[in-house]
Each structure stands twice: as structure tokens, then as C-alpha cells.
Design a protein around this motif. Structure first.
Motif, PDB file in Angstrom:
ATOM      1  N   PHE A  22      -1.960  32.251  29.608  1.00 47.24           N
ATOM      2  CA  PHE A  22      -2.419  33.440  30.318  1.00 47.24           C
ATOM      3  C   PHE A  22      -3.473  33.042  31.350  1.00 47.24           C
ATOM      4  O   PHE A  22      -4.666  33.323  31.233  1.00 47.24           O
ATOM      5  N   ALA A  23      -3.003  32.344  32.369  1.00 48.81           N
ATOM      6  CA  ALA A  23      -3.863  31.817  33.430  1.00 48.81           C
ATOM      7  C   ALA A  23      -3.007  31.605  34.663  1.00 48.81           C
ATOM      8  O   ALA A  23      -1.780  31.500  34.580  1.00 48.81           O
ATOM      9  N   GLU A  24      -3.648  31.538  35.815  1.00 50.12           N
ATOM     10  CA  GLU A  24      -2.885  31.293  37.039  1.00 50.12           C
ATOM     11  C   GLU A  24      -2.369  29.858  37.102  1.00 50.12           C
ATOM     12  O   GLU A  24      -1.301  29.599  37.664  1.00 50.12           O
ATOM     13  N   TYR A  25      -3.125  28.930  36.530  1.00 52.76           N
ATOM     14  CA  TYR A  25      -2.719  27.526  36.480  1.00 52.76           C
ATOM     15  C   TYR A  25      -2.950  27.003  35.061  1.00 52.76           C
ATOM     16  O   TYR A  25      -3.955  27.337  34.420  1.00 52.76           O
ATOM     17  N   THR A  26      -2.043  26.163  34.590  1.00 54.78           N
ATOM     18  CA  THR A  26      -2.178  25.554  33.274  1.00 54.78           C
ATOM     19  C   THR A  26      -1.804  24.083  33.363  1.00 54.78           C
ATOM     20  O   THR A  26      -0.806  23.726  33.995  1.00 54.78           O
ATOM     21  N   VAL A  27      -2.599  23.232  32.733  1.00 61.73           N
ATOM     22  CA  VAL A  27      -2.253  21.815  32.630  1.00 61.73           C
ATOM     23  C   VAL A  27      -1.370  21.628  31.404  1.00 61.73           C
ATOM     24  O   VAL A  27      -1.697  22.091  30.310  1.00 61.73           O
TER      25      VAL A  27
END
Length: 394
Positions: free
Chosen positions: A146-151
Motif C-alpha cells: 500500500f504505497a506508490e513505490y515498493t522495493v
């Protein structure tokens, strides 16, 4: 990780330059180790800050547990990792269990939330570029979606032909149905299979996979619209529990009981399912959503009678938690993807188009989507779309 500690090299789609030869099919390396903003393959800038949802207090009330951060740093991928710009994220009943701290009591807030996402690779570490490239579509199962970017670790990502929300339905929901029924269901032609919450994210796959095994499938649901959907995917007997008494229907139409129950509701439905088991029947517990919003996470069941009931029928009850079957995960997912691509599997997506406030778009709408699920409104898998940022060209 600070921006200055970023890995020194990034694999890129760029014209070969003096820093690297394109011989042998290798892509060139572009050193961006000291860049404040590293660029994606179409030249749009990846920001230093992003929105994401964070658990700030443990609670079974998702709105009380979770806050939207607007200034979270965009993470940088390490050597074997991908930075994924999320385009769609999946909603799961267990999101509430996670935000209530029920899976790992040692973890204290704040921590990230969300289990699965699908999007584009916008940056990657050096060794990860052996198998992935910028611009590639991938899906993943990992806390913090639940984030715009995820590693995402490259070894855990799933390469996809395109970014389609239908693929996301398979990551947790489809895999849960496939692996649990394969390992615990003992399905064979003519078996009677009861699927509770059959029109939901994972129920839809339990229905279809049981039909593929030539079973007779009974599905419970809560509306005429859901009944229509279940019939369209092959459900032999649909029980709308708002208009019919499930116990009476099962007793009348299936007097010898059902062979397998795929159970995700809990509480009274669990008791009813146990009572409906045939001799040597199997009940697979993949959840108990009816109790997740309670302080204890459960609803009462008549457990004191359970041993006698199971003994009388030589029946069994077994739980299934996907995390314990990850050794089979990639095989299952590959099989499901092939089925979908051949048109053998319906992957119903609910983007909230029929919800009161409209489609689920943006991280802000995750709260609405969770409420929508617990009100039992969804048909298929609930998915939230994350819009592109203004400067994005992906």
C-alpha cells in the motif's frame, strides 16, 4: 538508506556508451550513484517522497490502525532488488489481522501494510538486471504494497506480459485456492464441494478449480447479483443466504453431506459446515472473516462438540495459511497464469465501480475498499488502482 548510499550502478535501456559494451547482449550500465533523482527509462523523474499507508496503532479497526503518509521517502533498491511503481494493489480480508498485529506480535508500529501489488519496474540493482529490465511489468507478494513505490527482491517478483488487474487476483486469492485444494481437498470426479463466500476474491477460484476437477459445487453468497456470477462460472447450486436457509437447503438437497468444504467465514457458518460434512469429509479453513473485526479476531464456535462430530464421521478439519506453502507457490502461480491466458479461468476484479463513492482510485480509497469488503459488497477480488503521478510517462 540515504540517497548517497545508493548502489553505484543501474542497468538501463540506453544506447551503448563508453562505460560498457553491448557485446554479448548485455545492456549498458549507467552510474547514478550520486544523483538525487534517478530517472526511469522514459525520462520521467522518480520523486524522493511518496504516499504510503502505515500502521500507527494496533487495532482491528483498519481506519483507526492505519494512517496515510504523504512524505515517506521513496526507497532505493539494493543489488538484487527492484523498485516497482505500483499500478494496482490487492485488498485482502487479512489486511485487518495484519494491522491488528495478529501475525507477528513482536512487530510494533509503525510498520507498512498491504500484501500484494502489480506495477512497472522503474529502477533495479545491478544483479537484478540479469533477469529484469526497467519498464517491465511485475507482480509480487510482500508486506508494504500500500504505497506508490515498493522495493521487491527480484527473486520474489513474478514477470508478467502486461499490467492488468486480473493478474493480481491470482497472487494471493488464486494461489490460496489452488494450493489448499490440491494439498488438502482430495478432489475427484463426483465429490460434493461447498464453498462459503463463494463470490469473493478466493471463493471464485475455489468454485472454478473444483469444477475443473469434475466436482459438484455448492456456493453460498449474499445477493442475486452474486448468484448470477456464480452460475456464470459453473456453480451447480447457489445458496443466497439472505433469501434461503443454508442449513435447510443442505439438509434437504444433500442428506448424506458434502465431501469438502472450502471455508472462509467462521462463526456460525463454520458450525454449519462441520454439521454438513459427509463421512470422511474434509473441511479446509482458509479464514474466518466474520470475526476479524472483533477484538479477539474470532467468533464463538461450538468447539466442545467438535471432537465427537469428527470422530462420528471420520471427518477432518485442517487450516491453510499460504505462508507455509511458499515452496509450491511459483509452480501454482505459473499454472494459474497459463489457465487464465488460455481462457480457462475467470479472474473477476472488483474495482469499486458500483460502490457508493465510485471506483477505488488512489491510496486514500484503500480505507473504503476494506469497508466495502467487510460489508460483503464485492464480487471477485477487490483491487485499488493507483493513478500515475503528473510527471510520469509510464
Amino acid at each position: 538508506m540515504s540517497w548517497r548510499r545508493a548502489p553505484r550502478c543501474w542497468w538501463r535501456r540506453a544506447a551503448p556508451g563508453p562505460a560498457c559494451s553491448a557485446a554479448g547482449g548485455r545492456r549498458p550500465i549507467l552510474d547514478m550513484s550520486y544523483s538525487r533523482h534517478f530517472l526511469d527509462f522514459q525520462g520521467s523523474s522518480i520523486p524522493t517522497a511518496m504516499k504510503k499507508l502505515v500502521v500507527t496503532a494496533l487495532s482491528p479497526n483498519f481506519r483507526q490502525a492505519v494512517a496515510l503518509r504523504r512524505d515517506a521517502p521513496v526507497p532505493l533498491p539494493g543489488d538484487g532488488e527492484l523498485l516497482v511503481r505500483n499500478r494496482f494493489v490487492g485488498i485482502n480480508a487479512s489486511d485487518i489481522n495484519y494491522s491488528a498485529g495478529r501475525y507477528d506480535t513482536s512487530v510494533k508500529p509503525p510498520f507498512d501494510v498491504g500484501f500484494e501489488g502489480i506495477g512497472d519496474v522503474v529502477a533495479l540493482g545491478l544483479s537484478a538486471s540479469a533477469h529484469y529490465s526497467v519498464g517491465q511489468a511485475v507482480a509480487y507478494v510482500k508486506a508494504g504494497s500500500f504505497a506508490e513505490y515498493t522495493v521487491v527482491p527480484a527473486k520474489e517478483a513474478v514477470p508478467l506480459p502486461s499490467v492488468k488487474p486480473e493478474f493480481l487476483t491470482l497472487m494471493v486469492s488464486g494461489a490460496t485456492a489452488y494450493i489448499s485444494l490440491k494439498n488438502l481437498g482430495g478432489l475427484s470426479e463426483g465429490k460434493k464441494v461447498l464453498v462459503t463466500a463463494a463470490a469473493g476474491g478466493t471463493g471464485q477460484f475455489a468454485v472454478q478449480l473444483a469444477k475443473k476437477a469434475k466436482c459438484h459445487v455448492i456456493g453460498t453468497c449474499s445477493s442475486d447479483e452474486k448468484s448470477g456470477f456464480l452460475k456464470s462460472i459453473g456453480c451447480d447450486r447457489v445458496i443466497n443466504y439472505k433469501t434461503e436457509n443454508v442449513e435447510s437447503v443442505l439438509r434437504k438437497d444433500y442428506p448424506e453431506g458434502v465431501d469438502v468444504v472450502y471455508e472462509s467465514v467462521g462463526g456460525k457458518m463454520f458450525d454449519l459446515a462441520v454439521n454438513s460434512l459427509a463421512t470422511k469429509g474434509r473441511l479446509i479453513v482458509i479464514g474466518f472473516i466474520a470475526g476479524y473485526q472483533n477484538p479477539t479476531g474470532t467468533q464463538p464456535i461450538k468447539a466442545e462438540f467438535l471432537p465427537a462430530k469428527l470422530l462420528k464421521k471420520s471427518a477432518s478439519v485442517q487450516g491453510f495459511f499460504l505462508n507455509h506453502y511458499f515452496s509450491e507457490y511459483k509452480m501454482a502461480l505459473q499454472h494459474l497464469l497459463k489457465m487464465y491466458e488460455k481462457g480457462e479461468l475467470v479472474c473477476e476484479v472488483d474495482l469499486g465501480d458500483l460502490s457508493l463513492e465510485g471506483k477505488f482510485i488512489g491510496l486514500e480509497s484503500v480505507f473504503r475498499a476494506v469497508d466495502y469488503m467487510y460489508m460483503g459488497k464485492n464480487i471477485g477480488k477487490i483491487v485499488v488502482e493507483l493513478p500515475h503521478s503528473v510527471n510520469s510517462k509510464l
